[in-house]
Design a protein around this motif. Structure first.
Motif, PDB file in Angstrom:
ATOM      1  N   UNK A 108       0.726  -1.130  -0.029  1.00 32.32           N
ATOM      2  CA  UNK A 108       0.089   0.020   0.144  1.00 32.32           C
ATOM      3  C   UNK A 108       0.713   1.259   0.074  1.00 32.32           C
ATOM      4  N   UNK A 109       1.861   1.136   0.647  1.00 30.50           N
ATOM      5  CA  UNK A 109       2.708   2.349   0.811  1.00 30.50           C
ATOM      6  C   UNK A 109       3.449   2.688  -0.721  1.00 30.50           C
ATOM      7  N   UNK A 110       4.090   1.628  -1.254  1.00 27.25           N
ATOM      8  CA  UNK A 110       4.386   1.703  -2.704  1.00 27.25           C
ATOM      9  C   UNK A 110       3.543   2.320  -3.789  1.00 27.25           C
ATOM     10  N   UNK A 111       1.863   1.903  -3.425  1.00 30.00           N
ATOM     11  CA  UNK A 111       1.145   2.248  -4.445  1.00 30.00           C
ATOM     12  C   UNK A 111       0.747   3.532  -4.229  1.00 30.00           C
ATOM     13  N   UNK A 112       0.772   4.109  -2.804  1.00 31.85           N
ATOM     14  CA  UNK A 112       0.508   5.568  -2.581  1.00 31.85           C
ATOM     15  C   UNK A 112       1.579   6.419  -3.147  1.00 31.85           C
ATOM     16  N   UNK A 113       2.715   5.951  -3.169  1.00 33.57           N
ATOM     17  CA  UNK A 113       4.218   6.788  -3.442  1.00 33.57           C
ATOM     18  C   UNK A 113       4.254   6.732  -4.730  1.00 33.57           C
ATOM     19  N   UNK A 114       3.804   6.247  -5.863  1.00 32.14           N
ATOM     20  CA  UNK A 114       3.914   6.342  -6.967  1.00 32.14           C
ATOM     21  C   UNK A 114       3.503   7.444  -7.516  1.00 32.14           C
ATOM     22  N   UNK A 115       4.307   8.076  -8.532  1.00 35.63           N
ATOM     23  CA  UNK A 115       4.170   9.130  -9.332  1.00 35.63           C
ATOM     24  C   UNK A 115       3.528   9.005 -10.584  1.00 35.63           C
TER      25      UNK A 115
ATOM     26  N   UNK B 234     -23.243  12.011 -18.850  1.00 39.91           N
ATOM     27  CA  UNK B 234     -21.801  12.193 -18.802  1.00 39.91           C
ATOM     28  C   UNK B 234     -21.119  11.706 -17.724  1.00 39.91           C
ATOM     29  N   UNK B 235     -19.904  11.049 -17.986  1.00 38.54           N
ATOM     30  CA  UNK B 235     -18.957  10.610 -16.983  1.00 38.54           C
ATOM     31  C   UNK B 235     -18.010  11.716 -16.631  1.00 38.54           C
ATOM     32  N   UNK B 236     -17.863  12.093 -15.379  1.00 36.38           N
ATOM     33  CA  UNK B 236     -16.905  13.069 -14.866  1.00 36.38           C
ATOM     34  C   UNK B 236     -15.824  12.616 -14.326  1.00 36.38           C
ATOM     35  N   UNK B 237     -14.545  12.920 -14.592  1.00 37.47           N
ATOM     36  CA  UNK B 237     -13.499  12.388 -13.782  1.00 37.47           C
ATOM     37  C   UNK B 237     -12.519  13.474 -13.560  1.00 37.47           C
ATOM     38  N   UNK B 238     -11.416  13.305 -12.558  1.00 39.53           N
ATOM     39  CA  UNK B 238     -10.462  13.894 -12.122  1.00 39.53           C
ATOM     40  C   UNK B 238      -9.236  13.154 -12.402  1.00 39.53           C
ATOM     41  N   UNK B 239      -8.246  13.997 -12.648  1.00 41.32           N
ATOM     42  CA  UNK B 239      -6.878  13.456 -12.510  1.00 41.32           C
ATOM     43  C   UNK B 239      -6.272  13.781 -11.200  1.00 41.32           C
ATOM     44  N   UNK B 240      -6.254  12.848 -10.177  1.00 42.31           N
ATOM     45  CA  UNK B 240      -5.706  13.081  -8.984  1.00 42.31           C
ATOM     46  C   UNK B 240      -4.228  12.834  -8.684  1.00 42.31           C
ATOM     47  N   UNK B 241      -3.509  12.356  -9.900  1.00 41.24           N
ATOM     48  CA  UNK B 241      -2.308  12.127  -9.750  1.00 41.24           C
ATOM     49  C   UNK B 241      -1.607  13.320 -10.095  1.00 41.24           C
ATOM     50  N   UNK B 242      -0.047  13.114 -10.193  1.00 41.84           N
ATOM     51  CA  UNK B 242       0.793  14.320 -10.272  1.00 41.84           C
ATOM     52  C   UNK B 242       1.508  14.512 -11.635  1.00 41.84           C
ATOM     53  N   UNK B 243       0.939  13.933 -12.700  1.00 43.37           N
ATOM     54  CA  UNK B 243       1.379  13.948 -14.173  1.00 43.37           C
ATOM     55  C   UNK B 243       0.122  14.076 -15.036  1.00 43.37           C
ATOM     56  N   UNK B 244       0.439  14.749 -15.916  1.00 40.54           N
ATOM     57  CA  UNK B 244      -0.768  14.740 -17.059  1.00 40.54           C
ATOM     58  C   UNK B 244      -1.486  13.328 -17.480  1.00 40.54           C
ATOM     59  N   UNK B 245      -2.654  13.352 -17.362  1.00 42.12           N
ATOM     60  CA  UNK B 245      -3.730  12.204 -17.628  1.00 42.12           C
ATOM     61  C   UNK B 245      -3.909  12.109 -19.298  1.00 42.12           C
ATOM     62  N   UNK B 246      -3.613  11.132 -19.950  1.00 41.50           N
ATOM     63  CA  UNK B 246      -3.979  10.987 -21.333  1.00 41.50           C
ATOM     64  C   UNK B 246      -5.137   9.961 -21.842  1.00 41.50           C
TER      65      UNK B 246
ATOM     66  N   UNK C  22      -9.425   3.811 -22.012  1.00 41.98           N
ATOM     67  CA  UNK C  22      -8.046   3.338 -21.940  1.00 41.98           C
ATOM     68  C   UNK C  22      -7.082   4.690 -21.688  1.00 41.98           C
ATOM     69  N   UNK C  23      -6.232   4.660 -20.743  1.00 42.59           N
ATOM     70  CA  UNK C  23      -5.301   5.768 -20.684  1.00 42.59           C
ATOM     71  C   UNK C  23      -4.083   5.396 -19.870  1.00 42.59           C
ATOM     72  N   UNK C  24      -3.378   6.506 -19.552  1.00 40.46           N
ATOM     73  CA  UNK C  24      -1.984   6.242 -18.915  1.00 40.46           C
ATOM     74  C   UNK C  24      -2.237   6.214 -17.316  1.00 40.46           C
ATOM     75  N   UNK C  25      -3.378   6.124 -16.760  1.00 43.91           N
ATOM     76  CA  UNK C  25      -3.519   6.093 -15.467  1.00 43.91           C
ATOM     77  C   UNK C  25      -2.762   4.904 -14.748  1.00 43.91           C
ATOM     78  N   UNK C  26      -1.916   5.390 -13.520  1.00 49.15           N
ATOM     79  CA  UNK C  26      -1.228   4.259 -12.947  1.00 49.15           C
ATOM     80  C   UNK C  26      -2.184   3.686 -11.979  1.00 49.15           C
ATOM     81  N   UNK C  27      -3.253   4.109 -11.612  1.00 47.70           N
ATOM     82  CA  UNK C  27      -4.138   3.538 -10.439  1.00 47.70           C
ATOM     83  C   UNK C  27      -5.330   2.704 -10.858  1.00 47.70           C
ATOM     84  N   UNK C  28      -5.148   2.359 -12.270  1.00 47.22           N
ATOM     85  CA  UNK C  28      -6.115   1.202 -12.823  1.00 47.22           C
ATOM     86  C   UNK C  28      -5.097   0.295 -13.422  1.00 47.22           C
TER      87      UNK C  28
END
Length: 127
Positions: A14-21, A47-59, A105-111
């Motif tokens: 869990x710590x590693x997953x939270x610390x991922x950039x 409409x499906x609304x979403x937010x980029x909660x990470x720290x890099x651009x979401x594509x 399909x995206x570059x999201x690291x949390x899915x």
């Protein structure tokens, strides 16, 4: 001892997953229920609304529907960290039950592999 080791392993994962950039995608809802809608009185657009909660651009690289009766529209520009956007879905309003999947399909690291399945459901009735 086994329980302690298992707990420590769980904690480290869990710590590693939270610390991922990287970019992270969070949808307000992953299923939209049309409910009972009347053909001709509802345009079928949701409409499906979403937010980029990470720290890099979401594509968002692709958005696909499980059939040709559902047409999704995706953002064309990267979504910056902390910003929100939407995926619009238009169902053709054929009478009967609605049960469709839209695959994002995206570059999201949390899915897993950056893929998020969205769903629409409901029933189209004729008045």
């Amino acid at each position: 001892m086994k329980k302690l080791f298992g707990f420590l392993a769980f904690l480290l994962i869990n710590l590693f997953s939270y610390g991922q950039d990287g970019p992270k995608i969070e949808f307000k809802q992953e299923t939209i229920n049309y409910g009972d809608v009347v053909k001709g009185k509802d345009d079928g657009i949701r409409v499906f609304e979403f937010t980029n909660t990470g720290n890099a651009p979401l594509i968002i690289t692709d958005v696909k529907s499980s059939c040709g009766c559902t047409v999704p529209t995706k953002p064309n520009q990267p979504i910056m960290p902390g910003k929100s956007d939407k995926i619009t879905v238009k169902y053709n309003m054929n009478p009967g039950p609605i049960s469709k999947t839209i695959t994002v399909e995206s570059n999201a690291i949390n899915k897993l592999n950056g893929v998020v399945p969205l769903r629409i459901k409901g029933t189209v009735i004729v008045e």
